[in-house]
Write a protein that holds these residues in place. Structure first.
Motif, short mmCIF file in Angstrom:
data_model
loop_
_atom_site.label_atom_id
_atom_site.label_comp_id
_atom_site.label_asym_id
_atom_site.label_seq_id
_atom_site.Cartn_x
_atom_site.Cartn_y
_atom_site.Cartn_z
N ARG A 5 0.82 -1.22 0.00
CA ARG A 5 0.00 0.00 0.00
C ARG A 5 0.85 1.26 0.00
O ARG A 5 0.31 2.35 0.07
N GLY A 6 2.18 1.11 -0.02
CA GLY A 6 3.08 2.26 -0.04
C GLY A 6 3.44 2.77 1.35
O GLY A 6 4.00 3.85 1.48
N ILE A 7 3.15 1.99 2.40
CA ILE A 7 3.47 2.38 3.78
C ILE A 7 4.88 1.88 4.12
O ILE A 7 5.22 0.73 3.85
N THR A 8 5.68 2.74 4.71
CA THR A 8 7.06 2.39 5.06
C THR A 8 7.10 1.30 6.13
O THR A 8 6.36 1.35 7.11
N ILE A 9 7.98 0.32 5.91
CA ILE A 9 8.18 -0.80 6.84
C ILE A 9 9.52 -0.61 7.55
O ILE A 9 10.51 -0.25 6.91
N ALA A 10 9.54 -0.88 8.87
CA ALA A 10 10.77 -0.77 9.65
C ALA A 10 10.91 -1.99 10.55
O ALA A 10 9.94 -2.71 10.80
N VAL A 11 12.14 -2.21 11.04
CA VAL A 11 12.38 -3.28 12.01
C VAL A 11 11.47 -3.04 13.21
O VAL A 11 11.33 -1.91 13.68
N GLY A 12 10.83 -4.10 13.68
CA GLY A 12 9.90 -4.00 14.80
C GLY A 12 8.45 -3.89 14.38
O GLY A 12 7.54 -3.99 15.20
N ASP A 13 8.21 -3.69 13.09
CA ASP A 13 6.83 -3.65 12.59
C ASP A 13 6.27 -5.06 12.50
O ASP A 13 7.01 -6.05 12.45
N VAL A 14 4.96 -5.13 12.44
CA VAL A 14 4.26 -6.39 12.19
C VAL A 14 3.58 -6.24 10.84
O VAL A 14 2.89 -5.25 10.58
N VAL A 15 3.83 -7.21 9.96
CA VAL A 15 3.20 -7.22 8.64
C VAL A 15 2.40 -8.51 8.48
O VAL A 15 2.68 -9.51 9.15
N GLN A 16 1.39 -8.46 7.63
CA GLN A 16 0.61 -9.66 7.34
C GLN A 16 0.87 -10.08 5.91
O GLN A 16 0.89 -9.26 5.00
N ILE A 17 1.09 -11.38 5.75
CA ILE A 17 1.34 -11.96 4.42
C ILE A 17 0.01 -12.10 3.69
O ILE A 17 -0.99 -12.56 4.27
N ASP A 18 0.00 -11.75 2.43
CA ASP A 18 -1.18 -11.89 1.58
C ASP A 18 -1.68 -13.33 1.61
O ASP A 18 -0.94 -14.25 1.24
N PRO A 19 -2.92 -13.57 2.07
CA PRO A 19 -3.43 -14.94 2.16
C PRO A 19 -3.65 -15.61 0.80
O PRO A 19 -3.75 -16.83 0.72
N SER A 20 -3.70 -14.82 -0.27
CA SER A 20 -3.92 -15.40 -1.60
C SER A 20 -2.61 -15.69 -2.33
O SER A 20 -2.65 -16.08 -3.50
N LEU A 21 -1.47 -15.53 -1.66
CA LEU A 21 -0.18 -15.80 -2.28
C LEU A 21 -0.09 -17.29 -2.63
O LEU A 21 -0.15 -18.14 -1.75
N PRO A 22 0.05 -17.63 -3.91
CA PRO A 22 0.06 -19.04 -4.32
C PRO A 22 1.20 -19.83 -3.69
O PRO A 22 2.34 -19.37 -3.65
N GLY A 23 0.88 -21.02 -3.20
CA GLY A 23 1.88 -21.92 -2.67
C GLY A 23 2.53 -21.48 -1.37
O GLY A 23 3.55 -22.03 -0.97
N CYS A 24 1.95 -20.51 -0.70
CA CYS A 24 2.54 -19.99 0.54
C CYS A 24 1.86 -20.62 1.75
O CYS A 24 0.69 -20.38 2.02
N PHE A 25 2.62 -21.42 2.49
CA PHE A 25 2.11 -22.08 3.69
C PHE A 25 1.72 -21.07 4.77
O PHE A 25 0.84 -21.33 5.58
N PHE A 26 2.38 -19.90 4.79
CA PHE A 26 2.15 -18.90 5.82
C PHE A 26 1.22 -17.77 5.39
O PHE A 26 1.16 -16.73 6.05
N GLY A 27 0.49 -17.93 4.31
CA GLY A 27 -0.44 -16.90 3.85
C GLY A 27 -1.41 -16.51 4.96
O GLY A 27 -1.99 -17.35 5.62
N GLY A 28 -1.55 -15.21 5.20
CA GLY A 28 -2.43 -14.70 6.24
C GLY A 28 -1.77 -14.55 7.60
O GLY A 28 -2.31 -13.92 8.50
#
Length: 78
Positions: A5-28
């Motif tokens: 979304r264009g938001i800056t990411i820094a160490v210590g942030d929490v991000v969520q992995i796109d749940p629709s990412l193909p083949g990704c065990f950790f989606g969501g």
């Protein structure tokens, strides 16, 4: 580095992995960011304790287009 979304990411942030990412065990799942990289971020997903195993961390790398920042981590597990 910025998320999808264009938001800056820094160490210590929490991000969520796109749940629709193909083949990704950790989606969501939520990642505690430990490193900001040129491709996106690297960090860990907290794994709960079970009767047989102690709690742990699963390290994961995710590209900026496949994650969104959801906030800051209050505590970083070591």
């Amino acid at each position: 580095m910025k998320d999808s979304r264009g938001i800056t990411i820094a160490v210590g942030d929490v991000v969520q992995i796109d749940p629709s990412l193909p083949g990704c065990f950790f989606g969501g799942c939520f990642i505690h960011v430990t490193e900001v990289r040129s491709f996106g971020a690297q960090g860990f997903i907290c794994m709960p304790q079970s009767r047989e195993e102690p709690p742990g961390q699963a390290f994961f790398r995710v590209e900026s287009a496949n994650m969104v920042r959801v906030g800051r981590s209050e505590w970083m597990v070591e």
